[in-house]
Design an enzyme around this catalytic site. Structure first.
Site, PDB file in Angstrom:
ATOM      1  N   GLU A 254      -5.032  -8.431  -0.387  1.00  0.00           N
ATOM      2  CA  GLU A 254      -5.761  -8.254   0.872  1.00  0.00           C
ATOM      3  C   GLU A 254      -7.194  -7.894   0.552  1.00  0.00           C
ATOM      4  O   GLU A 254      -7.435  -7.053  -0.311  1.00  0.00           O
ATOM      5  CB  GLU A 254      -5.204  -7.084   1.720  1.00  0.00           C
ATOM      6  CG  GLU A 254      -3.896  -7.326   2.372  1.00  0.00           C
ATOM      7  CD  GLU A 254      -3.456  -6.126   3.239  1.00  0.00           C
ATOM      8  OE1 GLU A 254      -4.323  -5.324   3.633  1.00  0.00           O
ATOM      9  OE2 GLU A 254      -2.255  -5.995   3.477  1.00  0.00           O
TER      10      GLU A 254
ATOM     11  N   GLU B  77       0.814  -1.233   0.000  1.00  0.00           N
ATOM     12  CA  GLU B  77       0.000   0.000   0.000  1.00  0.00           C
ATOM     13  C   GLU B  77       0.842   1.275   0.000  1.00  0.00           C
ATOM     14  O   GLU B  77       0.672   2.141   0.874  1.00  0.00           O
ATOM     15  CB  GLU B  77      -0.983  -0.015   1.180  1.00  0.00           C
ATOM     16  CG  GLU B  77      -1.906  -1.241   1.128  1.00  0.00           C
ATOM     17  CD  GLU B  77      -3.089  -1.193   2.104  1.00  0.00           C
ATOM     18  OE1 GLU B  77      -3.270  -0.174   2.789  1.00  0.00           O
ATOM     19  OE2 GLU B  77      -3.833  -2.199   2.152  1.00  0.00           O
TER      20      GLU B  77
END
Lengths: 504, 504, 504, 504
Positions: A278, A159
């Site tokens: 995820e 991320e």
């Protein structure tokens, strides 16, 4: 609702639910409790890959420095990472590698993320970073052999589009990190697959397009694309917990479709695998939603559709050994796991267990159900599987009624049904009934496991004119699994039913 | 029905359910399947003693003869009996020894009983019989030590009052066998306890009186009395199975009371332990009744009353590895076991499991229930246990409603309930639904085990004026176990229930 | 050397070898590898107590702070400490509690010790420290019950006489900490036993006297005295390892005798238990000495004498999951453990295993041996145990010859001998032969375990005139265990030895 | 002796040692002790097939008759045979089916063989026999699937050339049985492989020729040939045991060569698989030879040569759960097993364990050794295996010295050696030292297992001019296994050897 299922109507359905699962940081894989939870998950569900943060974090301890003759030297310590990957392999799992975060001795800054203080700054020396990647991947090949390591995808960082995970969310710096890392991996062996950009749903379209432009223009290796997605609205933090409203059911599929289309818009990348490294309902490890039946029913829907666009979608996370926000005070703490510390399955555990049984050969798919068939391993009979769900976020708790008509050969059928709903399999509620004990004694643990088991029933059905008619009624936030098996005539050793109490 | 329970009203209840359990012949204890079944029974229920036939049968092989220099000689082979008893001890069980049947080489005749052909004739040479008893018991002391062997009761033969088990049911011959055996045992060590006459319910009053007269008049050692009892009416044999009507609930308690009174009428034997070394509903190993929920509920009642007169009552038998009528063709075959081959618990398994949890400190006993309390091991709280049952042999399937009012200190209580009835835990019916497969594959076995588990639920109750009010509803042939535990206040880490779907 | 052993000459010997063992910091008890090592140690050796640092360190996480309404509040998190102690109890171990080190949020300074950064400064607020101790001990009583917790000794801090473990080695500050801690423990329950001063061998006489004067004058609770001892001279640090010369064999016994005498010089403390809560040869976790046969033989001597003055002596440490100097790079790294990561027993493991078998009823003790006897559990026979050792630190590697003459009843004896020396059971050397692989694959691990097993042999001896004559030859750094058992005549089923190759 | 081994000299060697192993009668596979022994054998050695008698014997109970409406009917009971084969499959074994012996209800006579009374007479009704074969094989396909059952070879009867195993050793009657059985099997599925004549070495040439003439002339299905062989001279029976002299080493290979040539003389059968469905040194289950080191060394030689002529050779038997001559009185009783009751490995166990590790890629073969190489699974290194043996039946116990020179790349090599001989791994002798206890207690069993383990040593060797020189010295009746592995340079984390006692 009414479903007529013709066997010729093959439904679109790719069941990649088991391809990957998430985990708390790598170092936690050294824990006894972690191993026990993962053992149970693998015995009963059986994922193929596992992905988590912290490979290069200092608690795994790969990157080490020492002074000799006044000079600072680097050495690598693979003791713990070998233990971790050995354990995964022994459990039938392969690592989906995430290259990150930054060893303190190689970091350019001091910004950290999480209770466990993962350093999220760029390397102070990109050459040393490349050396670290090369040394680690080379060690794996030496230890596990080339064939094995070629099956491990390698993703660069986590991320980077969030400031919390990458200093300033600096896109150019990430592209640099990506390029150096990808080239380092390919230097060890060009057949190892590498990917990114591991973004979450914030400015994701901009990031994804820019990333693909960067790699395609600069001929930077890219074998697959990765991203994350979560489905909750902003949180209320009330003392220790986060409360959030769930997004609509279509939220995640829509978001993924957009990413899919971006990828496919690059001729070089059309059809390239997209891995959701995820996903979950809430991104907070303190949201009790994760422990509910609602979560199980909502995820069931997602599992029925995410294979339409993605090659894997990694539920974040398999278990509750997790420390991003510190150490949980209680067995039910709103953490991400499919099961709690102590290995009590949460309702969503059963969503995965059900999807692990049904294969991928669908005969019908709807908003609330999927029907698949499989062939018996020892004869020509067909076995049908039905999974259905009824997520209800709110006060309206009316039942869902489903009527299935499935084309089937005439004869007798045996139906084995398992049901998980708020009444029959709701360990969170049972734990609250118990007084919310922060640590469970043996008996409490054993009882909560008993409370976390689906209700079972069986029945016989006759098919006479080629249609198997089945009515299913689901309470709010129920999921169920029906297995339908043809009964073959058996030798005559039966009881006289009317002489045996309760035998019919 | 309505039960007001005062804590001062201590109910009469002796819970000896776990003191002893029956088994197929000793040689079967060498079987792998037998070991697995017994392991499960001991892990989850935990009996203290085990009793079965065939110690001296030729398949255990203790008594051996060979020729040397033209002379027939006797030697003893303890290989198998040592394996058997080692295994029992490793499972936390002691043997309740039954001295019988007759080795072929020592028999006076050829009459046998059962598929496995146990010889039931008197010894051809009583001295050699005494030698055999002495050698065996001496070997045990040498192998296990005196202290251990002194805790093993020794019973002489099995049901000599039936012709099928003792040639001509010859009472005088049995008394002779008893005397020789008892004196042989005492010769090894006078502290070893010996008993008989191991009769069943045929002419039992006459046999018992005569036996006690014989031992008392002749000063023959007697440390305890044994008998058997079954509770079914004559059988219809229809192809492979026996169908019988159950006797009334009072049948067995009444019969035992008569025996008790006979014993107590002998001044020397007043209060002497009476052991029921076999009991069950039906005496046939081919009666499907054993596999039903009715059996479970009927046995629950018996377990609540048999301790009034007896020191142990040995359910015939713990498992389905059993060959008296040959080899069962199917996993459910009406055999005696608490669990089937493959270790599927039958409903009666749960009767025993429930009685194994409740201790013996009763606060209320009724025709359909028993309530006990136990003290927490780590604080002063009381835990209540309720077991209730509703045996219904016939068509009238009305529910039983019970209303309990139990004196308890004010506060919050957690109730963990387990229910076994024809709808929720009826593996016989599920197996029939499945098509009555004679041998189960792994999946069928796993599903039937899931079908053989009690339904679980939990709730919270408040006690405000010193009375815990609890309503229990039982379907026909249900049994249930409620555990009631005081909830202690916990640290404030609770969720906001109204923000969490399904948490209350 | 020649030993005539009369059975009437009962030798002085207290075998407290199993009373306690050391461990790396508490948090490591959450590790899977730690659990496996400890499981093996408990299965095969079986210690009673375990002691390690770091109960209050932040990675166990008991002491937590949070802000609410602008106020900083304290709460306690027992999740991990409960997991740790649950695991110990499940392995048959009780904790020997060490109260330390300091949670960061409660510390007065920033000085830390070890790679894992244990804070070694006094509390910033002694009242909050007392609250922490009280809350923790109270929680234990609530969870494990009073009876259990009363059996856990509680020691205050670790080696406060070293600056590295206690800021400035400030004696008065330690006495304050001791007093506050001891009174806090007693406030929970005055029957809990508390002790100190946990010093090592630096100015130990001064510290011990001062401490006992402080407690006795101020009536501060003291139930036992604790100290540490190590037996090596200053270290050469050459790259990664520390090399040291061993002290003489008498070094530790002499030092302990001095402490013993100091304690006994206080009338109130005469005969008070002294616990050696840490000991080993070297105090460095990077000294290869720990992995050698020399270490095993040296420790054997210590185990034969330390019971003369002490109530327990806790070998530092049971296993190699240990991080004081960082993460070991290799399975043999000179760390303290009885076994390596991967559970390869080091030679000293066998020293403990041998002492675990011999009981405490000595018939002879010498500088190189101990002989004990035990009575058979099932008959009257005596079993003799001989453990002998030959530590040689240096080049002179002459064998030690011992000739034992033990009074024994006439007859045949069976001798089962186990030998550990540099030739037959030296896994360190085998690992070096293997090329010193830093991480072992399965086969390497399996082979090294095979290399870490004692050589076994058996023999028969006849005793004819009441003396069992036995010659034992020990190479340098050997230890051996002989078990001598009377052979009882068996039934005549023997082979004709001369017809069977190799049978005699 | 001196062996120069060039890598180009590929030696002739087919290692089929693991293809099949023998077992006591099928019913014994229901035993717990049997399962434990077989589990260990499969974990550590890993056979592929298992063959034993008694499939159709009454204790397995497949063939059942009952009366209904005055008519005798046949039914089949697969309960036990399913348990048996399920267990085999779960242990990684497939059955090598032997069709025999005769159910009593289908027998034409009363002749039996063995303590367990296997009926060895022809069927009274060949059609019912064919039905039995068809029903059984069909049931297997239904239960295990076609693919699985096609991999099970089916052999007709056992040693019909002996009167003891086949009434009158009537050759024509056997041919009839063979034809009916083979055609029945093929009727179920023509792809199932069937073979015979399962003869032993009595008139074997005549029987084999006649059999092949019969099948070839009459077009009777035949997919493989089976026979047995044993290598001992006539027995002296002294009390309970049989003593025999071993035949010369060439006895069995010569006999097999003759059979091989007979088969190859039939054009239709040239090259057809020959399976030795039983072999051992002695054919007596009461010959202590089986328990000796001599047996191990003799069998090692056989394993090095039998693959020259045969497709499998099934050691008779894997374990000591065996009842042909009754129940063994003692753990060492001269029975056939690789391990005893209680799972103590006999020396021959290690012969098999050694051959299980070496693969089949030989570089040298001699009368006393075999050398193989295998390629590392993760890099290009070669691993060498040496197995050597020295069988000596008699008084001359001189050592055997072997000098190997193996071509190898230059560098350092690690050698892991395991040795089994009469001094270091001779549990029979240790048991006699112990006093020959008929039943072992736990400690005795544990000690004997320790006595039944190879002696281990390791060393380093340098190869400098392309030849690895290795000297091996074998005592009488020794066998050894050397594994030779190239040492790869490791990171510099080594100790300074001269500072560490015993490290080189």
């Amino acid at each position: 609702m009414d479903f007529k299922v013709k066997r010729t109507d093959k439904a679109v359905f790719s069941n990649y639910a088991l391809n990957c699962v998430g985990t708390g940081r790598m170092h936690l894989a050294l824990r006894h409790e972690y191993h026990k939870q993962l053992q149970k998950v693998q015995d009963e569900i059986g994922f193929k890959y596992i992905r988590g943060h912290g490979l290069f974090h200092d608690d795994v301890g790969i990157y080490q420095t020492y002074e000799e003759d006044g000079v600072q030297k680097v050495e690598y310590n693979f003791t713990y990472v070998d233990m971790i990957i050995d354990d995964y392999l022994s459990l039938g799992l392969k690592p989906f590698i995430e290259l990150g975060f930054m060893p303190k001795a190689l970091a350019s800054g001091e910004q950290t993320v999480f209770y466990w203080e993962g350093n999220v700054t760029p390397p102070s020396d990109y050459e040393k970073w490349a050396d670290l990647v090369i040394a680690t991947v080379s060690h794996w090949i030496e230890r596990y052999g080339e064939e094995e390591v070629l099956s491990w995808p390698m993703e660069v960082w986590n991320e980077p589009n969030l400031e919390v995970f990458w200093e300033n969310a600096d896109m150019d710096e990430y592209f640099k990190l990506y390029e150096v890392s990808a080239r380092a991996v390919k230097k060890v062996n060009p057949k190892i697959r590498v990917g990114g950009p591991s973004i979450c749903g914030v400015e994701d379209e901009h990031w994804l397009k820019s990333f693909l432009e960067f790699t395609s223009k600069n001929d930077v290796p890219l074998d697959f694309v990765t991203r994350h997605c979560y489905a909750t609205e902003p949180a209320d933090y009330i003392p220790h917990y986060a409360y959030q409203k769930l997004s609509s059911l279509s939220y995640i599929p829509d978001e993924l479709r957009v990413s899919r289309d971006i990828i496919d818009s690059f001729p070089a990348y059309r059809g390239m695998e997209m891995h959701i490294t995820e996903f979950n309902t809430s991104y907070s490890p303190r949201n009790p939603l994760h422990d509910t039946n609602l979560n199980a029913a909502y995820i069931a829907y997602l599992l029925s559709v995410m294979g339409d666009t993605c090659a894997s979608y990694s539920y974040w996370t398999f278990g509750d050994v997790f420390e991003e926000q510190g150490i949980a005070f209680t067995p039910f703490s709103g953490c991400f796991g499919l099961l709690t510390n102590g290995s009590i399955p949460k309702p969503t555990y059963w969503t995965y267990e059900f999807f692990s049984k049904i294969g991928t050969d669908a005969v019908s798919r709807g908003k609330s159900h999927i029907i698949t068939k499989e062939k018996s391993k020892i004869n020509d009979d067909e076995i049908f599987h039905i999974v259905a769900w009824n997520p209800v976020d709110g006060e309206d708790k009316t039942c869902l009624k489903l009527n299935f008509s499935i084309e089937a050969t005439d004869g007798e059928y045996y139906i084995f049904s398992r049901l998980v709903d708020e009444d029959v399999c709701n360990p969170l509620k049972s734990w609250i009934d118990m007084g919310s004990p922060p640590t469970l004694n043996k008996k409490q643990l054993s009882q909560l496991k008993d409370c976390a088991t689906p209700a079972i029933s069986t029945q016989r059905l006759s098919v006479e004119a080629g249609l198997l008619e089945l009515d299913v009624k689901l309470n709010a936030n129920a999921i169920c699994h029906y297995e339908v098996v043809k009964v073959n005539p058996q030798v005559d050793r039966g009881f006289i039913a009317e002489r045996v109490q309760g035998s019919r």
